[in-house]
Motif scaffolding. Structure first.
Motif, PDB file in Angstrom:
ATOM      1  N   ALA A 156       0.826  -1.210   0.000  1.00 22.43           N
ATOM      2  CA  ALA A 156       0.000   0.000   0.000  1.00 22.43           C
ATOM      3  C   ALA A 156       0.856   1.254   0.000  1.00 22.43           C
ATOM      4  CB  ALA A 156      -0.923  -0.011   1.221  1.00 22.43           C
ATOM      5  N   THR A 157       2.169   1.108   0.362  1.00 17.57           N
ATOM      6  CA  THR A 157       3.034   2.292   0.408  1.00 17.57           C
ATOM      7  C   THR A 157       3.685   2.579  -0.929  1.00 17.57           C
ATOM      8  OG1 THR A 157       4.940   0.972   1.102  1.00 17.57           O
ATOM      9  CG2 THR A 157       3.533   1.867   2.845  1.00 17.57           C
ATOM     10  N   THR A 158       3.403   1.772  -1.952  1.00 14.25           N
ATOM     11  CA  THR A 158       3.931   2.048  -3.294  1.00 14.25           C
ATOM     12  C   THR A 158       3.500   3.450  -3.715  1.00 14.25           C
ATOM     13  OG1 THR A 158       3.782  -0.275  -3.882  1.00 14.25           O
ATOM     14  CG2 THR A 158       3.927   1.282  -5.698  1.00 14.25           C
ATOM     15  N   PRO A 159       4.392   4.265  -4.317  1.00 13.81           N
ATOM     16  CA  PRO A 159       4.017   5.619  -4.738  1.00 13.81           C
ATOM     17  C   PRO A 159       2.715   5.622  -5.526  1.00 13.81           C
ATOM     18  CG  PRO A 159       6.351   5.241  -5.091  1.00 13.81           C
ATOM     19  CD  PRO A 159       5.775   3.934  -4.655  1.00 13.81           C
ATOM     20  N   THR A 160       1.823   6.515  -5.131  1.00 11.29           N
ATOM     21  CA  THR A 160       0.509   6.546  -5.766  1.00 11.29           C
ATOM     22  C   THR A 160       0.333   7.779  -6.643  1.00 11.29           C
ATOM     23  OG1 THR A 160      -0.480   7.726  -3.902  1.00 11.29           O
ATOM     24  CG2 THR A 160      -0.539   5.314  -3.832  1.00 11.29           C
ATOM     25  N   SER A 161      -0.610   7.691  -7.534  1.00 11.08           N
ATOM     26  CA  SER A 161      -0.987   8.819  -8.376  1.00 11.08           C
ATOM     27  C   SER A 161      -2.500   8.769  -8.545  1.00 11.08           C
ATOM     28  CB  SER A 161      -0.278   8.744  -9.734  1.00 11.08           C
ATOM     29  OG  SER A 161      -0.597   7.526 -10.383  1.00 11.08           O
ATOM     30  N   SER A 162      -3.046   9.771  -9.198  1.00 11.16           N
ATOM     31  CA  SER A 162      -4.494   9.829  -9.399  1.00 11.16           C
ATOM     32  C   SER A 162      -4.814   9.986 -10.876  1.00 11.16           C
ATOM     33  CB  SER A 162      -5.115  10.999  -8.618  1.00 11.16           C
ATOM     34  OG  SER A 162      -5.027  10.775  -7.233  1.00 11.16           O
ATOM     35  N   HIS A 163      -5.945   9.441 -11.255  1.00  7.78           N
ATOM     36  CA  HIS A 163      -6.412   9.551 -12.642  1.00  7.78           C
ATOM     37  C   HIS A 163      -7.898   9.867 -12.606  1.00  7.78           C
ATOM     38  CE1 HIS A 163      -6.412   8.826 -16.968  1.00  7.78           C
ATOM     39  NE2 HIS A 163      -7.557   8.179 -16.804  1.00  7.78           N
ATOM     40  N   GLU A 164      -8.328  10.789 -13.445  1.00 11.55           N
ATOM     41  CA  GLU A 164      -9.734  11.194 -13.447  1.00 11.55           C
ATOM     42  C   GLU A 164     -10.430  10.754 -14.732  1.00 11.55           C
ATOM     43  OE1 GLU A 164     -10.009  15.364 -12.674  1.00 11.55           O
ATOM     44  OE2 GLU A 164      -9.643  15.126 -10.523  1.00 11.55           O
ATOM     45  N   LEU A 165     -11.677  10.302 -14.573  1.00  8.79           N
ATOM     46  CA  LEU A 165     -12.530   9.919 -15.700  1.00  8.79           C
ATOM     47  C   LEU A 165     -13.821  10.707 -15.620  1.00  8.79           C
ATOM     48  CD1 LEU A 165     -12.335   6.010 -15.437  1.00  8.79           C
ATOM     49  CD2 LEU A 165     -11.025   7.438 -16.994  1.00  8.79           C
ATOM     50  N   THR A 166     -14.482  10.908 -16.734  1.00  7.69           N
ATOM     51  CA  THR A 166     -15.827  11.471 -16.726  1.00  7.69           C
ATOM     52  C   THR A 166     -16.767  10.414 -17.266  1.00  7.69           C
ATOM     53  OG1 THR A 166     -15.410  12.485 -18.900  1.00  7.69           O
ATOM     54  CG2 THR A 166     -15.126  13.888 -16.971  1.00  7.69           C
ATOM     55  N   ILE A 167     -17.825  10.148 -16.507  1.00  2.00           N
ATOM     56  CA  ILE A 167     -18.794   9.107 -16.862  1.00  2.00           C
ATOM     57  C   ILE A 167     -20.163   9.758 -17.025  1.00  2.00           C
ATOM     58  CG2 ILE A 167     -19.856   6.918 -16.168  1.00  2.00           C
ATOM     59  CD1 ILE A 167     -16.882   6.628 -16.534  1.00  2.00           C
ATOM     60  N   PRO A 168     -20.879   9.492 -18.138  1.00  2.00           N
ATOM     61  CA  PRO A 168     -22.238  10.043 -18.308  1.00  2.00           C
ATOM     62  C   PRO A 168     -23.147   9.630 -17.148  1.00  2.00           C
ATOM     63  CG  PRO A 168     -21.448   9.108 -20.370  1.00  2.00           C
ATOM     64  CD  PRO A 168     -20.448   8.724 -19.323  1.00  2.00           C
ATOM     65  N   ASN A 169     -24.017  10.545 -16.718  1.00  2.00           N
ATOM     66  CA  ASN A 169     -24.917  10.276 -15.597  1.00  2.00           C
ATOM     67  C   ASN A 169     -25.733   9.014 -15.789  1.00  2.00           C
ATOM     68  OD1 ASN A 169     -24.101  12.513 -14.169  1.00  2.00           O
ATOM     69  ND2 ASN A 169     -25.699  13.843 -14.965  1.00  2.00           N
ATOM     70  N   ASP A 170     -26.170   8.751 -17.043  1.00  2.00           N
ATOM     71  CA  ASP A 170     -27.039   7.601 -17.254  1.00  2.00           C
ATOM     72  C   ASP A 170     -26.287   6.276 -17.233  1.00  2.00           C
ATOM     73  OD1 ASP A 170     -25.733   8.158 -19.592  1.00  2.00           O
ATOM     74  OD2 ASP A 170     -27.466   7.905 -20.910  1.00  2.00           O
ATOM     75  N   LEU A 171     -24.960   6.321 -17.111  1.00  2.00           N
ATOM     76  CA  LEU A 171     -24.177   5.090 -17.046  1.00  2.00           C
ATOM     77  C   LEU A 171     -23.588   4.846 -15.663  1.00  2.00           C
ATOM     78  CD1 LEU A 171     -22.172   5.363 -20.394  1.00  2.00           C
ATOM     79  CD2 LEU A 171     -24.432   4.389 -20.001  1.00  2.00           C
ATOM     80  N   ILE A 172     -23.672   5.842 -14.792  1.00  2.00           N
ATOM     81  CA  ILE A 172     -22.988   5.742 -13.497  1.00  2.00           C
ATOM     82  C   ILE A 172     -23.564   4.618 -12.650  1.00  2.00           C
ATOM     83  CG2 ILE A 172     -24.379   7.337 -12.091  1.00  2.00           C
ATOM     84  CD1 ILE A 172     -20.535   7.399 -12.345  1.00  2.00           C
ATOM     85  N   GLY A 173     -24.869   4.343 -12.821  1.00  2.00           N
ATOM     86  CA  GLY A 173     -25.507   3.279 -12.041  1.00  2.00           C
ATOM     87  C   GLY A 173     -24.920   1.915 -12.353  1.00  2.00           C
ATOM     88  N   CYS A 174     -24.485   1.703 -13.606  1.00  2.00           N
ATOM     89  CA  CYS A 174     -23.887   0.418 -13.999  1.00  2.00           C
ATOM     90  C   CYS A 174     -22.563   0.195 -13.282  1.00  2.00           C
ATOM     91  CB  CYS A 174     -23.650   0.385 -15.506  1.00  2.00           C
ATOM     92  SG  CYS A 174     -25.142   0.542 -16.478  1.00  2.00           S
ATOM     93  N   ILE A 175     -21.873   1.279 -12.955  1.00  2.00           N
ATOM     94  CA  ILE A 175     -20.573   1.178 -12.305  1.00  2.00           C
ATOM     95  C   ILE A 175     -20.730   1.046 -10.796  1.00  2.00           C
ATOM     96  CG2 ILE A 175     -18.421   2.442 -11.863  1.00  2.00           C
ATOM     97  CD1 ILE A 175     -18.847   3.667 -14.694  1.00  2.00           C
ATOM     98  N   ILE A 176     -21.704   1.769 -10.221  1.00  2.00           N
ATOM     99  CA  ILE A 176     -21.911   1.715  -8.770  1.00  2.00           C
ATOM    100  C   ILE A 176     -22.560   0.395  -8.362  1.00  2.00           C
ATOM    101  CG2 ILE A 176     -23.134   2.770  -6.823  1.00  2.00           C
ATOM    102  CD1 ILE A 176     -22.821   5.460  -8.291  1.00  2.00           C
ATOM    103  N   GLY A 177     -23.584  -0.038  -9.123  1.00  2.00           N
ATOM    104  CA  GLY A 177     -24.286  -1.273  -8.786  1.00  2.00           C
ATOM    105  C   GLY A 177     -25.257  -1.076  -7.642  1.00  2.00           C
TER     106      GLY A 177
END
Length: 227
Positions: A156-177
């Motif tokens: 967990a201490t491996t150097p981390t970074s961040s990446h951002e995505l944009t997801i259409p509102n009508d598809l977000i439910g498929c990802i959240i579940g």
């Protein structure tokens, strides 16, 4: 014109209705349906064709099926109008194409390789194998019993970074579940932190931030796109 000519010269005297199934990005289906169903009603009335837009997206994709049926002339006019709508309202965000036989099977890691289970067989999955091997190469390794979920030995201490995505509102439910089941599964399998921003008024997209090692982020992206 070629289609019309072939239909006119056909030896079939009693032509049955023609049925076509189109695959359309879900982000364009709203424009095709129109406010309160106004656009799809207009297309039906002006062409004489029956048009139906599936309520759910096709498996492991961000596309929906559109079924058209009617006489050959009606079908031709209907497809033309659908094409006009799609040109006027381009897709929003990334489109994950539908593949009729996706590898939507459980994933296991064994002997340094990733496999998907299909029936009674374990099929090697080269893309996930590469990600798994990349994750295993990140030193230092944690002591036994303190591994990151999804990737034994990934610290967990491996150097981390961040990446951002944009997801259409009508598809977000498929990802959240349901009750967050799918997003939690993605977090556990990838070992990445995934945060979904609250909906912004007037915006058709949601911001998703993935934090972790490069391998964590790559696997999380892969699993999100597979939804």
């Amino acid at each position: 014109q070629d289609i019309n000519a072939s239909m006119t010269n056909s030896t079939v005297t009693n032509k049955p209705p023609v049925t076509l199934r189109l695959v359309v990005p879900a982000s364009q289906c709203g424009s095709l349906i129109g406010k309160g169903g106004s656009k799809i009603k207009e297309i039906r009335e002006s062409t004489g064709a029956q048009v139906q837009v599936a309520g759910d997206m096709l498996p492991n994709s961000t596309e929906r099926a559109v079924t058209i049926s009617g006489t050959p002339d009606a079908i031709i006019q209907c497809v033309k109008q659908i094409c006009v709508v799609m040109l006027e309202s381009p897709p929003k965000g990334a489109t994950i194409p539908y593949r009729p036989k996706p590898a939507s099977a459980p994933i296991i890691f064994a002997g340094g390789q990733a496999f998907t289970i299909q029936g009674q067989y374990a099929i090697p999955h080269p893309d996930l194998t590469k990600l798994h091997q990349l994750a295993m190469q990140h030193p230092p390794f944690t002591p036994l019993g303190q591994t990151t979920p999804g990737f034994p030995g990934l610290d967990a201490t491996t150097p981390t970074s961040s990446h951002e995505l944009t997801i259409p509102n009508d598809l977000i439910g498929c990802i959240i579940g349901r009750q967050g089941s799918k997003i939690n599964e993605i977090r556990q399998m990838s070992g990445a932190q995934i945060k979904i921003a609250n909906a912004t008024e007037g915006s058709a997209e949601r911001q998703v931030t993935i934090t972790g090692s490069p391998a964590n982020i790559s696997l999380a992206q892969y699993l999100i796109n597979a939804r």
